[in-house]
Design a protein around this motif. Structure first.
Motif, PDB file in Angstrom:
ATOM      1  N   PHE A  87      -8.152  -7.082   4.273  1.00  0.00           N
ATOM      2  CA  PHE A  87      -7.049  -6.242   3.806  1.00  0.00           C
ATOM      3  C   PHE A  87      -7.576  -5.152   2.876  1.00  0.00           C
ATOM      4  CE2 PHE A  87      -3.768  -5.628   0.432  1.00  0.00           C
ATOM      5  CZ  PHE A  87      -2.835  -4.951   1.200  1.00  0.00           C
ATOM      6  N   GLU A  88      -8.440  -5.535   1.947  1.00  0.00           N
ATOM      7  CA  GLU A  88      -8.998  -4.552   1.017  1.00  0.00           C
ATOM      8  C   GLU A  88      -9.848  -3.525   1.746  1.00  0.00           C
ATOM      9  OE1 GLU A  88     -11.858  -4.320  -2.953  1.00  0.00           O
ATOM     10  OE2 GLU A  88     -11.100  -6.256  -2.255  1.00  0.00           O
ATOM     11  N   TRP A  89     -10.690  -3.983   2.668  1.00  0.00           N
ATOM     12  CA  TRP A  89     -11.542  -3.063   3.421  1.00  0.00           C
ATOM     13  C   TRP A  89     -10.704  -2.138   4.295  1.00  0.00           C
ATOM     14  CZ3 TRP A  89     -15.186  -7.626   5.065  1.00  0.00           C
ATOM     15  CH2 TRP A  89     -16.006  -7.956   3.976  1.00  0.00           C
ATOM     16  N   ALA A  90      -9.606  -2.669   4.835  1.00  0.00           N
ATOM     17  CA  ALA A  90      -8.727  -1.828   5.661  1.00  0.00           C
ATOM     18  C   ALA A  90      -8.128  -0.705   4.833  1.00  0.00           C
ATOM     19  CB  ALA A  90      -7.620  -2.686   6.278  1.00  0.00           C
ATOM     20  N   SER A 165       2.003  -9.714  -4.027  1.00  0.00           N
ATOM     21  CA  SER A 165       0.655  -9.243  -4.353  1.00  0.00           C
ATOM     22  C   SER A 165       0.163  -8.231  -3.327  1.00  0.00           C
ATOM     23  CB  SER A 165      -0.309 -10.432  -4.440  1.00  0.00           C
ATOM     24  OG  SER A 165       0.054 -11.293  -5.501  1.00  0.00           O
ATOM     25  N   PHE A 166       0.419  -8.496  -2.043  1.00  0.00           N
ATOM     26  CA  PHE A 166       0.061  -7.537  -0.996  1.00  0.00           C
ATOM     27  C   PHE A 166       0.819  -6.227  -1.202  1.00  0.00           C
ATOM     28  CE2 PHE A 166      -1.638 -11.159   1.295  1.00  0.00           C
ATOM     29  CZ  PHE A 166      -2.679 -10.613   2.021  1.00  0.00           C
ATOM     30  N   LEU A 167       2.107  -6.351  -1.479  1.00  0.00           N
ATOM     31  CA  LEU A 167       2.928  -5.161  -1.693  1.00  0.00           C
ATOM     32  C   LEU A 167       2.438  -4.371  -2.904  1.00  0.00           C
ATOM     33  CD1 LEU A 167       5.432  -3.400  -1.190  1.00  0.00           C
ATOM     34  CD2 LEU A 167       6.754  -5.034  -2.563  1.00  0.00           C
ATOM     35  N   SER A 170      -0.811  -2.505  -2.262  1.00  0.00           N
ATOM     36  CA  SER A 170      -0.578  -1.370  -1.373  1.00  0.00           C
ATOM     37  C   SER A 170       0.024  -0.198  -2.132  1.00  0.00           C
ATOM     38  CB  SER A 170       0.355  -1.776  -0.225  1.00  0.00           C
ATOM     39  OG  SER A 170      -0.182  -2.851   0.509  1.00  0.00           O
ATOM     40  N   LEU A 171       0.996  -0.487  -3.004  1.00  0.00           N
ATOM     41  CA  LEU A 171       1.616   0.575  -3.807  1.00  0.00           C
ATOM     42  C   LEU A 171       0.632   1.146  -4.813  1.00  0.00           C
ATOM     43  CD1 LEU A 171       5.124  -1.029  -4.505  1.00  0.00           C
ATOM     44  CD2 LEU A 171       4.568   0.762  -2.843  1.00  0.00           C
ATOM     45  N   LEU A 172      -0.172   0.274  -5.418  1.00  0.00           N
ATOM     46  CA  LEU A 172      -1.147   0.730  -6.406  1.00  0.00           C
ATOM     47  C   LEU A 172      -2.162   1.676  -5.779  1.00  0.00           C
ATOM     48  CD1 LEU A 172      -2.001   0.378  -9.382  1.00  0.00           C
ATOM     49  CD2 LEU A 172      -3.447  -1.522  -8.652  1.00  0.00           C
ATOM     50  N   GLN A 173      -2.535   1.396  -4.537  1.00  0.00           N
ATOM     51  CA  GLN A 173      -3.496   2.247  -3.840  1.00  0.00           C
ATOM     52  C   GLN A 173      -2.839   3.443  -3.162  1.00  0.00           C
ATOM     53  OE1 GLN A 173      -6.868   1.686  -3.952  1.00  0.00           O
ATOM     54  NE2 GLN A 173      -6.322   0.063  -5.400  1.00  0.00           N
ATOM     55  N   LYS A 175      -1.315   3.401  -0.268  1.00  0.00           N
ATOM     56  CA  LYS A 175      -1.694   3.353   1.148  1.00  0.00           C
ATOM     57  C   LYS A 175      -0.549   2.811   2.007  1.00  0.00           C
ATOM     58  CE  LYS A 175      -5.972   4.561   0.131  1.00  0.00           C
ATOM     59  NZ  LYS A 175      -7.172   3.821   0.476  1.00  0.00           N
ATOM     60  N   PRO A 176       0.062   3.633   2.836  1.00  0.00           N
ATOM     61  CA  PRO A 176       1.135   3.170   3.721  1.00  0.00           C
ATOM     62  C   PRO A 176       0.691   2.059   4.670  1.00  0.00           C
ATOM     63  CG  PRO A 176       1.088   5.566   3.629  1.00  0.00           C
ATOM     64  CD  PRO A 176      -0.153   5.092   2.951  1.00  0.00           C
ATOM     65  N   ALA A 177      -0.571   2.071   5.067  1.00  0.00           N
ATOM     66  CA  ALA A 177      -1.065   1.014   5.960  1.00  0.00           C
ATOM     67  C   ALA A 177      -0.893  -0.354   5.309  1.00  0.00           C
ATOM     68  CB  ALA A 177      -2.538   1.261   6.300  1.00  0.00           C
ATOM     69  N   GLY A 178      -1.041  -0.397   4.006  1.00  0.00           N
ATOM     70  CA  GLY A 178      -0.861  -1.656   3.297  1.00  0.00           C
ATOM     71  C   GLY A 178       0.571  -2.151   3.376  1.00  0.00           C
ATOM     72  N   LEU A 179       1.519  -1.234   3.392  1.00  0.00           N
ATOM     73  CA  LEU A 179       2.921  -1.621   3.496  1.00  0.00           C
ATOM     74  C   LEU A 179       3.212  -2.235   4.864  1.00  0.00           C
ATOM     75  CD1 LEU A 179       4.665   1.456   1.818  1.00  0.00           C
ATOM     76  CD2 LEU A 179       3.938  -0.702   0.767  1.00  0.00           C
ATOM     77  N   VAL A 180       2.570  -1.715   5.903  1.00  0.00           N
ATOM     78  CA  VAL A 180       2.730  -2.278   7.243  1.00  0.00           C
ATOM     79  C   VAL A 180       2.165  -3.695   7.283  1.00  0.00           C
ATOM     80  CG1 VAL A 180       2.040  -2.062   9.662  1.00  0.00           C
ATOM     81  CG2 VAL A 180       2.705  -0.034   8.374  1.00  0.00           C
ATOM     82  N   ILE A 181       0.988  -3.881   6.699  1.00  0.00           N
ATOM     83  CA  ILE A 181       0.385  -5.212   6.661  1.00  0.00           C
ATOM     84  C   ILE A 181       1.247  -6.164   5.835  1.00  0.00           C
ATOM     85  CG2 ILE A 181      -1.636  -6.535   5.920  1.00  0.00           C
ATOM     86  CD1 ILE A 181      -3.345  -4.055   6.482  1.00  0.00           C
TER      87      ILE A 181
END
Length: 215
Positions: A87-90, A165-167, A170-173, A175-181
């Motif tokens: 997830f982080e690498w993505a 934590s995932f959310l 994703s917001l901190l970075q 990155k919209p891709a993180g929101l999808v994950i």
């Protein structure tokens, strides 16, 4: 028409959403691998736990129910680490969205991470290793239902805390891709609970019925 990033006008919201989605690189390798682990992990632990319940293969392999549960716990934890790393690498390889690249969004992300980690850590503290990692499938049952924090504010604090934590990350970075994950994480946990909760309830109902017979 120019729009502020937080405008609630329909046209602005539609344009912002389109901009966010367009910034996601769906073909990126680590994005796909992260999605794979998010989908695979809950399927794996549910299948293995039910197989253990019916055959006790991990109990025999490890030389005892508790050892078998620890073996499964180590495996689940390792898969979780692999998922989190992917997830982080993505996210490292995904573009930042201008819509999310705001201090208010980053602050919301920090709050989500903080709340999420509190839920996860306190849940593990209350349940212990065997309670957290499907010990009931090994016949290691808790005497009473845990009602102390965080279970007095959340029915499934481990899953909800992990999703937060995932959310948050994703917001901190930004990155919209993180929101999808994150959405996929939430979906997989919701599906897993459809299988886990009734089966766990069945295990405890059988235990209570046996106790009533003895009494």
């Amino acid at each position: 028409m120019s729009c502020k990033w937080n405008s609630i006008e329909p046209a602005c919201l539609k344009g912002s959403l389109a901009s966010v989605l367009q910034s996601i690189e769906f073909d990126q390798k680590w994005f796909k691998i992260a999605l794979f682990f998010v989908g695979f992990n809950p399927v794996f632990w549910n299948v293995v736990a039910r197989l253990e319940y019916r055959t006790h293969f991990l109990t025999r392999l490890a030389g005892g129910a508790k050892r078998g549960c620890y073996l499964l716990a180590f495996t689940i934890f390792s898969l979780g680490v692999a998922r989190d790393l992917c997830f982080e690498w993505a996210l490292r390889s995904q573009p930042v969205s201008a819509v999310l690249d705001q201090e208010l969004v980053r602050n919301a992300g920090r709050v989500c991470i903080g709340v999420g980690q509190v839920l996860v850590v306190t849940s593990m503290y209350q349940l212990g290793v065997t309670g957290t990692y499907l010990g009931d499938y090994f016949g290691i049952l808790m005497d009473h239902i845990v009602t102390a924090f965080p279970f007095n504010v959340s029915n499934n604090p481990m899953y909800q805390g992990s999703t937060l934590s995932f959310l948050g990350y994703s917001l901190l970075q930004g990155k919209p891709a993180g929101l999808v994950i994150t959405l996929f994480v939430h979906t997989m946990y919701s599906v897993a609970l459809k299988f886990e909760e009734p089966f766990t309830a069945k295990i405890y109902a059988q235990r209570d019925a046996q106790r009533a017979k003895k009494e």
